[in-house]
Design a protein around this motif. Structure first.
Motif, PDB file in Angstrom:
ATOM      1  N   GLY A 225       0.795  -1.232   0.000  1.00  0.00           N
ATOM      2  CA  GLY A 225       0.000   0.000   0.000  1.00  0.00           C
ATOM      3  C   GLY A 225       0.816   1.264   0.000  1.00  0.00           C
ATOM      4  O   GLY A 225       0.635   2.130  -0.845  1.00  0.00           O
TER       5      GLY A 225
ATOM      6  N   GLN B 169      -3.606   3.277  -5.801  1.00  0.00           N
ATOM      7  CA  GLN B 169      -2.418   3.012  -4.985  1.00  0.00           C
ATOM      8  C   GLN B 169      -1.148   3.542  -5.646  1.00  0.00           C
ATOM      9  O   GLN B 169      -0.157   3.814  -4.963  1.00  0.00           O
ATOM     10  CB  GLN B 169      -2.309   1.492  -4.765  1.00  0.00           C
ATOM     11  CG  GLN B 169      -1.328   1.062  -3.711  1.00  0.00           C
ATOM     12  CD  GLN B 169      -1.421  -0.428  -3.426  1.00  0.00           C
ATOM     13  OE1 GLN B 169      -2.506  -0.981  -3.314  1.00  0.00           O
ATOM     14  NE2 GLN B 169      -0.281  -1.093  -3.342  1.00  0.00           N
TER      15      GLN B 169
ATOM     16  N   SER C  48      -1.931  -5.309  -6.322  1.00  0.00           N
ATOM     17  CA  SER C  48      -1.382  -5.111  -4.982  1.00  0.00           C
ATOM     18  C   SER C  48      -0.422  -6.242  -4.642  1.00  0.00           C
ATOM     19  O   SER C  48      -0.464  -7.320  -5.240  1.00  0.00           O
ATOM     20  CB  SER C  48      -2.533  -5.060  -3.977  1.00  0.00           C
ATOM     21  OG  SER C  48      -2.069  -4.794  -2.680  1.00  0.00           O
TER      22      SER C  48
ATOM     23  N   THR D 182      -4.145  -6.333   9.701  1.00  0.00           N
ATOM     24  CA  THR D 182      -5.138  -5.799   8.766  1.00  0.00           C
ATOM     25  C   THR D 182      -4.598  -4.523   8.129  1.00  0.00           C
ATOM     26  O   THR D 182      -4.033  -3.673   8.813  1.00  0.00           O
ATOM     27  CB  THR D 182      -6.464  -5.504   9.487  1.00  0.00           C
ATOM     28  OG1 THR D 182      -6.958  -6.729  10.062  1.00  0.00           O
ATOM     29  CG2 THR D 182      -7.511  -4.949   8.517  1.00  0.00           C
ATOM     30  N   ASP D 183      -4.751  -4.415   6.809  1.00  0.00           N
ATOM     31  CA  ASP D 183      -4.324  -3.235   6.055  1.00  0.00           C
ATOM     32  C   ASP D 183      -2.845  -2.921   6.280  1.00  0.00           C
ATOM     33  O   ASP D 183      -2.469  -1.776   6.567  1.00  0.00           O
ATOM     34  CB  ASP D 183      -5.186  -2.020   6.411  1.00  0.00           C
ATOM     35  CG  ASP D 183      -6.616  -2.181   5.942  1.00  0.00           C
ATOM     36  OD1 ASP D 183      -6.806  -2.693   4.828  1.00  0.00           O
ATOM     37  OD2 ASP D 183      -7.535  -1.795   6.675  1.00  0.00           O
TER      38      ASP D 183
ATOM     39  N   ARG E 176      -0.985   0.373   5.102  1.00  0.00           N
ATOM     40  CA  ARG E 176      -2.003   1.309   4.645  1.00  0.00           C
ATOM     41  C   ARG E 176      -2.543   2.104   5.836  1.00  0.00           C
ATOM     42  O   ARG E 176      -2.358   1.709   6.985  1.00  0.00           O
ATOM     43  CB  ARG E 176      -3.163   0.558   3.960  1.00  0.00           C
ATOM     44  CG  ARG E 176      -2.757  -0.267   2.760  1.00  0.00           C
ATOM     45  CD  ARG E 176      -3.914  -1.093   2.247  1.00  0.00           C
ATOM     46  NE  ARG E 176      -3.507  -1.978   1.155  1.00  0.00           N
ATOM     47  CZ  ARG E 176      -4.276  -2.945   0.642  1.00  0.00           C
ATOM     48  NH1 ARG E 176      -5.481  -3.142   1.138  1.00  0.00           N
ATOM     49  NH2 ARG E 176      -3.836  -3.680  -0.346  1.00  0.00           N
TER      50      ARG E 176
ATOM     51  N   GLN F  60      -3.856   0.691   9.567  1.00  0.00           N
ATOM     52  CA  GLN F  60      -3.200  -0.587   9.835  1.00  0.00           C
ATOM     53  C   GLN F  60      -3.366  -1.009  11.292  1.00  0.00           C
ATOM     54  O   GLN F  60      -3.220  -0.203  12.211  1.00  0.00           O
ATOM     55  CB  GLN F  60      -1.724  -0.438   9.486  1.00  0.00           C
ATOM     56  CG  GLN F  60      -0.802  -1.491  10.057  1.00  0.00           C
ATOM     57  CD  GLN F  60       0.653  -1.122   9.841  1.00  0.00           C
ATOM     58  OE1 GLN F  60       1.098  -1.053   8.711  1.00  0.00           O
ATOM     59  NE2 GLN F  60       1.396  -0.883  10.910  1.00  0.00           N
TER      60      GLN F  60
ATOM     61  N   THR G  74      -9.044  -7.810   4.065  1.00  0.00           N
ATOM     62  CA  THR G  74      -7.739  -7.151   3.950  1.00  0.00           C
ATOM     63  C   THR G  74      -6.806  -7.551   5.091  1.00  0.00           C
ATOM     64  O   THR G  74      -5.815  -6.882   5.348  1.00  0.00           O
ATOM     65  CB  THR G  74      -7.906  -5.625   3.924  1.00  0.00           C
ATOM     66  OG1 THR G  74      -8.533  -5.184   5.128  1.00  0.00           O
ATOM     67  CG2 THR G  74      -8.738  -5.192   2.729  1.00  0.00           C
ATOM     68  N   THR G  75      -7.156  -8.656   5.757  1.00  0.00           N
ATOM     69  CA  THR G  75      -6.345  -9.175   6.866  1.00  0.00           C
ATOM     70  C   THR G  75      -5.517 -10.362   6.391  1.00  0.00           C
ATOM     71  O   THR G  75      -5.964 -11.160   5.570  1.00  0.00           O
ATOM     72  CB  THR G  75      -7.249  -9.632   8.027  1.00  0.00           C
ATOM     73  OG1 THR G  75      -8.055  -8.546   8.456  1.00  0.00           O
ATOM     74  CG2 THR G  75      -6.425 -10.141   9.197  1.00  0.00           C
TER      75      THR G  75
END
Length: 556
Positions: free
Chosen positions: A324, A352, A393, A506-507, A510, A513, A531-532
């Motif tokens: 990210g 992104q 990504s 998670t994230d 980003r 987070q 997103t985990t």
């Protein structure tokens, strides 16, 4: 790149940049490093920067880029070296890293147009300023493109097209021939030529370079249009070829032997297994429809020939953008996106890399679930001669677009050059935040059963559990798939203690987070989403100092 700070606030911002950093006397630092740095990020006022830099400026094509960042870190200003020096791109990159606003005042960028001296794939010479100004002001531009080389969108706005440029007025000439541009005329050199080379072992680099230069000059061809050099594979490491500093393509003898050439040699055939190296390599690398524009010419130790491509050779880069943050994006990924003229990707992934996108880019955003459509479109566009970046990504080869693209390529676009650009995948980003949970053998398993039957996923989980591998679980849980994570953890729990560490990230990389360390017995599935990444330790994983570690067993 060099970041220079003079205040404590500036020093703190400089530490967030992946550049060399010097704190202190800005003037002395800039003057001493001016000749050996590609770009400066000056965390000082623009007035101070101007006073320091002004006496050092000599040529916009050679001067380093200079970007200023204000004390509050709100703006990254491209001060000089905008196009030629890369200042505009550097301002966008610094802004992305500092969550600031890039300030770019170059006229073409401000108008949303690509600079004519920075069009991907072309080398520009001549009166760039006059033609750019005319284009921005809406005046008619005569375009001489005798060989119909595909032109970038910025030139589609020219108000008139003529078979040849007018005697006066702004004009663009697209040619690989040697042309001396007049006032008000811009010459664009397309990457249309391929030089085929045959040489003896240990051929002098100077001799080969001189032979190539004479062959081009005698044919009235510009060296700026040479896109690559081609030869037989057994010469791929020859110093004379490498000294040309051009992209090198090699072919096996049997492939070269299949190419019809006007000047075959029985002597060469006996020596290397093909009757032609230089001519055959040039034609083969130039692609379908190529013409031989310079027949082979020889010196004592080398032979060269030149072929002209019918059109641009398309290329497709499948680019992993990392988790990210621009800080975790590789320079190769940055370059692949910047040098493309078409960027395709799932909408959030395109955003992104928004800091890499400029006026010359065409951008196609597509919804989730259209992976095959995206891959096919990228291949088709590349087959038309375009430079395409297909972005995703993480890493392009891990649960991303590289696999489907390479699957389709032999059927959809067999002649397209495909480059897979690696990135930091989610498991690696999550692992770095947790500590070192992947320090020993590990596996990655996706829990999504949209493309893989659950019974196959279950078998893989059981095998990883029995092998006592650390397991990174991708796509662990969503609204439509709420039960798979618990089922997966239950399988792993049969082969390791309930106290086994489990990392939940998670994230990663980003905004928003989150990082949590739990255990197999205490894991809360409700805290997990799409997103985990969930990393389940092995029986040897530990938590020294609260960090998740899987020791490899080093002694000492």
């Amino acid at each position: 790149m060099l970041a220079v700070s003079v205040t404590e606030a500036g020093r703190a911002m400089a530490r967030r940049l992946p550049f060399e950093h010097i704190h202190g006397d800005a003037g002395a630092t800039i003057r001493s490093r001016w000749a050996d740095v590609d770009g400066f990020v000056l965390l000082v006022a623009t007035g101070a920067a101007v006073r320091i830099v002004a006496p050092l400026l000599a040529d916009k094509r050679l001067d380093p880029a200079v970007v200023c960042v204000d004390e509050a870190g709100r703006f990254a200003v491209a001060l000089c070296g905008g196009h030629a020096g890369g200042g505009n791109d550097l301002a966008r990159r610094v802004a992305a890293l500092l969550d600031a606003q890039p300030v770019v005042t170059t006229a073409s960028d401000s108008a949303g147009r690509a600079g004519l001296d920075m069009l991907p794939g072309f080398v520009a010479c001549g009166d760039v300023a006059a033609v750019s100004a005319a284009l921005l002001d809406g005046f008619p531009i005569a375009v001489d493109n005798a060989r119909n080389w595909p032109l970038p969108p910025v030139l589609a706005d020219a108000r008139s097209r003529t078979a040849a440029p007018a005697d006066v007025g702004p004009a663009v000439v697209v040619t690989d021939g040697i042309v001396e541009p007049r006032t008000g005329q811009l010459v664009l050199r397309p990457p249309s030529l391929v030089v085929g080379v045959g040489c003896s072992l240990g051929a002098p680099p100077g001799e080969l370079a001189a032979l190539m230069g004479m062959a081009l000059a005698d044919a009235g061809l510009s060296a700026d249009s040479v896109a690559e050099v081609a030869t037989i594979d057994r010469r791929r490491h020859e110093p004379a070829l490498l000294a040309l500093a051009l992209p090198l393509r090699t072919f096996p003898a049997q492939q070269l032997a299949a190419v019809g050439v006007p000047n075959p040699s029985a002597v060469v055939a006996a020596a290397v297994g093909t009757a032609s190296v230089a001519e055959a390599a040039a034609l083969l690398a130039a692609g379908t429809g190529a013409e031989l524009v310079v027949a082979k010419r020889a010196s004592a130790t080398a032979t060269v020939a030149v072929a002209r491509r019918r059109g641009p050779r398309g290329r497709l880069s499948v680019v992993g953008l990392g988790p990210g943050s621009p800080r975790h994006r590789t320079p190769a990924a940055d370059q692949a996106v910047r040098s493309a003229d078409l960027v395709i990707g799932y909408g959030p992934y395109v955003e992104q890399c928004a800091d890499l996108l400029g006026p010359h880019h065409e951008v196609v955003r597509s919804p989730i679930g259209q992976e095959v459509v995206r891959a096919r479109q990228a291949l088709v566009e590349a087959a038309l001669g375009r430079a395409v970046a297909l972005v995703c990504s993480g890493d392009a080869g891990v649960y991303a677009m590289a696999a489907v693209t390479l699957e389709l390529a032999p059927v959809v676009a067999p002649d397209v050059d495909i480059n897979v650009v690696p990135g930091v995948t989610a498991a690696l980003a999550a692992a770095s935040l947790l500590g070192a949970p992947l320090g020993h053998d590990h596996a990655s398993i996706s829990l999504s059963d949209l493309l893989t039957p659950w019974d196959a996923i279950e078998k893989r989980l059981q095998a990883a559990a029995q092998a006592d591998l650390v397991v990174s679980l991708y796509n662990p849980r969503s609204r439509g798939r709420p039960w798979q994570l618990e089922a997966a953890v239950a399988i792993l729990a049969r082969h390791r203690p309930s106290t086994t560490p489990v990392g939940v990230v998670t994230d990663a990389g980003r905004p928003g987070q989150t990082v949590t360390v739990s255990t197999i017995g205490a894991l809360q599935p409700d805290e997990v989403g799409m997103t985990t990444v969930v990393i389940v330790g092995s029986s040897t994983s530990i938590l020294p100092g609260g960090r998740m570690v899987t020791p490899r067993g080093y002694k000492g």
